[in-house]
Design an enzyme around this catalytic site. Structure first.
Site, PDB file in Angstrom:
ATOM      1  N   HIS A   1      69.045  17.313  58.228  1.00 51.55           N
ATOM      2  CA  HIS A   1      68.236  16.784  57.121  1.00 51.55           C
ATOM      3  C   HIS A   1      68.902  15.524  56.587  1.00 51.55           C
ATOM      4  O   HIS A   1      70.127  15.445  56.562  1.00 51.55           O
ATOM      5  CB  HIS A   1      68.130  17.826  56.002  1.00 51.55           C
ATOM      6  CG  HIS A   1      67.007  17.562  55.064  1.00 51.55           C
ATOM      7  ND1 HIS A   1      67.112  16.693  54.011  1.00 51.55           N
ATOM      8  CD2 HIS A   1      65.736  18.026  55.060  1.00 51.55           C
ATOM      9  CE1 HIS A   1      65.957  16.647  53.378  1.00 51.55           C
ATOM     10  NE2 HIS A   1      65.098  17.432  53.991  1.00 51.55           N
TER      11      HIS A   1
ATOM     12  N   ASP B   1      61.887  23.986  57.931  1.00 56.28           N
ATOM     13  CA  ASP B   1      60.986  24.235  59.061  1.00 56.28           C
ATOM     14  C   ASP B   1      61.542  25.237  60.071  1.00 56.28           C
ATOM     15  O   ASP B   1      60.837  25.655  60.978  1.00 56.28           O
ATOM     16  CB  ASP B   1      60.687  22.905  59.797  1.00 56.28           C
ATOM     17  CG  ASP B   1      59.865  21.974  58.932  1.00 56.28           C
ATOM     18  OD1 ASP B   1      58.957  22.473  58.255  1.00 56.28           O
ATOM     19  OD2 ASP B   1      60.145  20.768  58.916  1.00 56.28           O
TER      20      ASP B   1
HETATM   21  N1  CMC Z   1      69.651  18.226  66.850  1.00 56.89           N
HETATM   22  C1  CMC Z   1      70.680  17.574  67.449  1.00 56.89           C
HETATM   23  N2  CMC Z   1      71.325  16.529  66.868  1.00 56.89           N
HETATM   24  C2  CMC Z   1      70.915  16.146  65.651  1.00 56.89           C
HETATM   25  C3  CMC Z   1      69.863  16.773  64.984  1.00 56.89           C
HETATM   26  C4  CMC Z   1      69.226  17.875  65.616  1.00 56.89           C
HETATM   27  N3  CMC Z   1      68.218  18.499  65.016  1.00 56.89           N
HETATM   28  N4  CMC Z   1      69.654  16.172  63.785  1.00 56.89           N
HETATM   29  C5  CMC Z   1      70.559  15.188  63.708  1.00 56.89           C
HETATM   30  N5  CMC Z   1      71.328  15.173  64.830  1.00 56.89           N
HETATM   31  C6  CMC Z   1      72.459  14.272  65.104  1.00 56.89           C
HETATM   32  C7  CMC Z   1      71.982  12.879  65.484  1.00 56.89           C
HETATM   33  O1  CMC Z   1      71.811  12.765  66.881  1.00 56.89           O
HETATM   34  C8  CMC Z   1      73.088  12.027  64.945  1.00 56.89           C
HETATM   35  O2  CMC Z   1      74.187  12.138  65.829  1.00 56.89           O
HETATM   36  P1  CMC Z   1      75.176  10.862  66.048  1.00 56.89           P
HETATM   37  O3  CMC Z   1      75.801  10.610  64.712  1.00 56.89           O
HETATM   38  O4  CMC Z   1      76.126  11.304  67.098  1.00 56.89           O
HETATM   39  O5  CMC Z   1      74.293   9.727  66.510  1.00 56.89           O
HETATM   40  C9  CMC Z   1      73.505  12.727  63.647  1.00 56.89           C
HETATM   41  O6  CMC Z   1      73.171  14.114  63.867  1.00 56.89           O
HETATM   42  C10 CMC Z   1      72.780  12.217  62.402  1.00 56.89           C
HETATM   43  O7  CMC Z   1      71.377  12.333  62.621  1.00 56.89           O
HETATM   44  P2  CMC Z   1      70.318  11.238  62.202  1.00 56.89           P
HETATM   45  O8  CMC Z   1      69.156  11.321  63.136  1.00 56.89           O
HETATM   46  O9  CMC Z   1      70.991   9.919  62.034  1.00 56.89           O
HETATM   47  O10 CMC Z   1      69.920  11.791  60.771  1.00 56.89           O
HETATM   48  P3  CMC Z   1      68.656  11.363  59.922  1.00 56.89           P
HETATM   49  O11 CMC Z   1      69.007  11.627  58.508  1.00 56.89           O
HETATM   50  O12 CMC Z   1      68.218   9.991  60.273  1.00 56.89           O
HETATM   51  O13 CMC Z   1      67.516  12.366  60.424  1.00 56.89           O
HETATM   52  C11 CMC Z   1      66.250  14.359  60.695  1.00 56.89           C
HETATM   53  C12 CMC Z   1      67.201  13.550  59.782  1.00 56.89           C
HETATM   54  C13 CMC Z   1      65.700  15.536  59.898  1.00 56.89           C
HETATM   55  C14 CMC Z   1      65.089  13.462  61.148  1.00 56.89           C
HETATM   56  C15 CMC Z   1      67.055  14.868  61.937  1.00 56.89           C
HETATM   57  O14 CMC Z   1      68.094  15.733  61.524  1.00 56.89           O
HETATM   58  C16 CMC Z   1      66.157  15.561  62.966  1.00 56.89           C
HETATM   59  O15 CMC Z   1      65.592  14.892  63.830  1.00 56.89           O
HETATM   60  N6  CMC Z   1      66.004  16.932  62.867  1.00 56.89           N
HETATM   61  C17 CMC Z   1      65.070  17.634  63.742  1.00 56.89           C
HETATM   62  C18 CMC Z   1      63.651  17.493  63.201  1.00 56.89           C
HETATM   63  C19 CMC Z   1      63.420  18.319  61.961  1.00 56.89           C
HETATM   64  O16 CMC Z   1      63.785  19.481  61.889  1.00 56.89           O
HETATM   65  N7  CMC Z   1      62.732  17.724  60.952  1.00 56.89           N
HETATM   66  C20 CMC Z   1      62.376  18.399  59.708  1.00 56.89           C
HETATM   67  C21 CMC Z   1      63.127  17.842  58.539  1.00 56.89           C
HETATM   68  S1  CMC Z   1      63.064  18.906  57.089  1.00 56.89           S
HETATM   69  C22 CMC Z   1      61.433  19.010  56.583  1.00 56.89           C
HETATM   70  C23 CMC Z   1      60.754  17.691  56.391  1.00 56.89           C
HETATM   71  O17 CMC Z   1      61.316  16.708  55.920  1.00 56.89           O
HETATM   72  O18 CMC Z   1      59.577  17.650  56.718  1.00 56.89           O
END
Ligand code: CMC
Length: 442
Positions: free
Chosen positions: A321, A378
């Site tokens: 998140h 989720d």
């Molecule tokens: N699985 C594997 N790696 C992950 C995941 C995951 N679910 N989420 C983040 N990471 C890694 C990402 O690859 C990155 O690694 P590195 O630093 O080595 O490049 C690090 O963790 C930071 O992630 P980010 O993508 O820069 O973080 P963000 O704040 O931009 O994205 C997020 C947040 C929710 C989009 C992301 O965690 C994600 O894609 N999660 C899976 C989708 C999900 O469950 N979404 C629902 C969010 S909660 C409800 C809502 O908002 O609707």
């Protein structure tokens, strides 16, 4: 083409004890004093709104990860401590003691409703659930194979063609009631259309969630007997999704609404933003992931290896998140609810078992620990939806039903904010410098 490093030298706080603390930014030999504003929970923000005028500098923050776009008194999140409060009330207490319509009022108007206000709201919502017959035909023109999310977004945008602009206090109130009342009917119509069944008229003798279940599962041939436990579980899910401060869809609502676009069209834009798999669409992706693991992967460990592999696009859906760097409090509530619902409904716990195993392995895995990735809202919601019979392609529509009062509350707050301005970010241009149109192109 190169970008010059702006070489920002120092940035610190000063002015201790002064009425308004300031931060100093030194650049190119000049120091700029920037006001620091403080929220009611002690969060501090450097106000850079005058920075460009004074220094020519803008700030750069892809994904707005560290940018406050507004002052808001609606929802407070402390992502480090896993705290979520609506209007000051902890989500755990609201989940235990409140109802979705009560929470909707709280978000919209700032205080819990009196019993008279709540009764009036229930009454108003109940008598506005029906759809105009011409409007109902809209669903017939959408392909049956369409996902119910874009169908819902299109239908909500189309409300603007049937109802007047929400441009006075009275019309705004009516539009709010109309949206809260018609959204479950629209969602159920989107589903019924996708399975080729006739849409059901709402029933005024049922409460908000029971009426939704009746419109989803009833048919003209057979009345659907609503299970109060399922209706209660849906009410809880809606409460947990009702607001989450400046997330992607809410920021979309604020941005679109800031142009003074029509309220229905503005909410439709929020629905479109929510559909994405990184946002609300993740709940559908989680169940698809769990089912795939059950069938193909065989074990949570194998799947997690793929999710950690930077050469693989697989992510552990329902994990991570932008704001929570500890357990999402909504996921904690849903994990317990999940166990209760599955115990009550009987049937297979296979997907819950896989989810819990994934969580256990991920939370002790260096990759997830280092990045502070925990289950989000989720992760368990889909398992509950599936256990109570909500079709997978309706999961994100359920999220929409819940988030609706939050979107409207944020829109109202923006509209009434004395500092209100149209939303319009800046950019750092990295394209070609001026060049001439080729003379050999006629
Ligand atoms: N699985 C594997 N790696 C992950 C995941 C995951 N679910 N989420 C983040 N990471 C890694 C990402 O690859 C990155 O690694 P590195 O630093 O080595 O490049 C690090 O963790 C930071 O992630 P980010 O993508 O820069 O973080 P963000 O704040 O931009 O994205 C997020 C947040 C929710 C989009 C992301 O965690 C994600 O894609 N999660 C899976 C989708 C999900 O469950 N979404 C629902 C969010 S909660 C409800 C809502 O908002 O609707």
């Amino acid at each position: 083409m190169t970008l010059r490093d702006p070489n920002i030298e120092t940035m610190g706080t000063s002015g201790e004890g002064a009425a308004q603390p300031t931060a100093q930014l030194t650049f190119d030999g000049k120091t700029f004093e920037l006001p620091v504003i403080e929220g009611s929970e002690g969060e501090r923000a450097v106000d850079i709104s005058r920075l460009r005028g004074e220094s020519g500098l803008i700030t750069f923050d892809p994904g707005f990860a560290n940018t406050g776009a507004c002052r808001s008194a609606i929802t407070f999140i402390d992502g480090e401590k896993g705290i979520l409060r609506y209007r000051g009330y902890p989500i755990e207490e609201l989940a235990k003691r409140s109802t979705f319509l009560e929470v909707s009022w709280l978000l919209l108007y700032g205080e819990l409703p009196t019993s008279e206000q709540l009764e009036n709201l229930k009454q108003e919502v109940t008598v506005h659930t029906m759809l105009h017959e011409d409007y109902r035909r809209l669903f017939d023109f959408m392909p049956k194979s369409a996902h119910p999310m874009p169908v819902s977004a299109a239908a909500v945008a189309a409300l603007s063609t049937f109802y007047r602009e929400a441009d006075t206090e009275d019309r705004i109130h009516r539009a709010i009631v109309r949206l809260l009342a018609k959204m479950p009917t629209i969602a159920a119509c989107a589903y019924k259309h996708s399975i080729g069944q006739p849409t059901m008229y709402p029933r005024n003798d049922l409460d908000y969630c029971s009426n939704f279940l009746h419109m989803m599962y009833g048919t003209p041939c057979e009345e659907y007997e609503v299970d109060p436990v399922i209706a209660k579980a849906i009410d809880l899910l809606l409460i947990l999704h009702a607001d989450h401060e400046q997330n992607c869809s809410t920021s979309t609502v604020r941005l679109v609404g800031s142009s003074q676009a029509n309220l229905y069209a503005t909410i439709a834009s929020g629905i479109s933003a929510l559909w994405g798999p990184l946002h609300g669409g993740a709940n559908q992706k989680v169940i698809e992931m769990l089912e795939r693991i059950a069938v193909e992967e065989g074990s949570a460990d194998v799947f997690l290896r793929k999710a950690k592999d930077k050469n693989n696009v697989t992510r552990l859906m329902g994990f991570g998140h932008r704001v929570y760097k500890s357990y999402d409090p909504r996921a904690a509530i849903l994990k317990d609810t999940c166990k209760e619902i599955l115990a009550r409904m009987g049937g297979s716990n296979r997907l819950l078992e896989i989810a819990m195993r994934l969580e256990e392995v991920a939370l002790s895995d260096e990759y997830f620990v280092e990045r502070k990735l925990y289950p989000n809202v989720d992760f368990y919601s889909g398992v509950i939806y599936q256990a109570i019979g909500i079709p997978v392609n309706m999961f994100t529509v359920m999220f929409t039903l819940g988030r609706l009062p939050g979107w409207i509350a944020q829109w109202l707050e923006m509209r009434n904010d004395p500092a209100f301005r149209i939303g319009r970010p800046r950019q750092v241009y990295t394209g070609h410098e001026q060049r001439s149109y080729p003379t050999d192109r006629g």
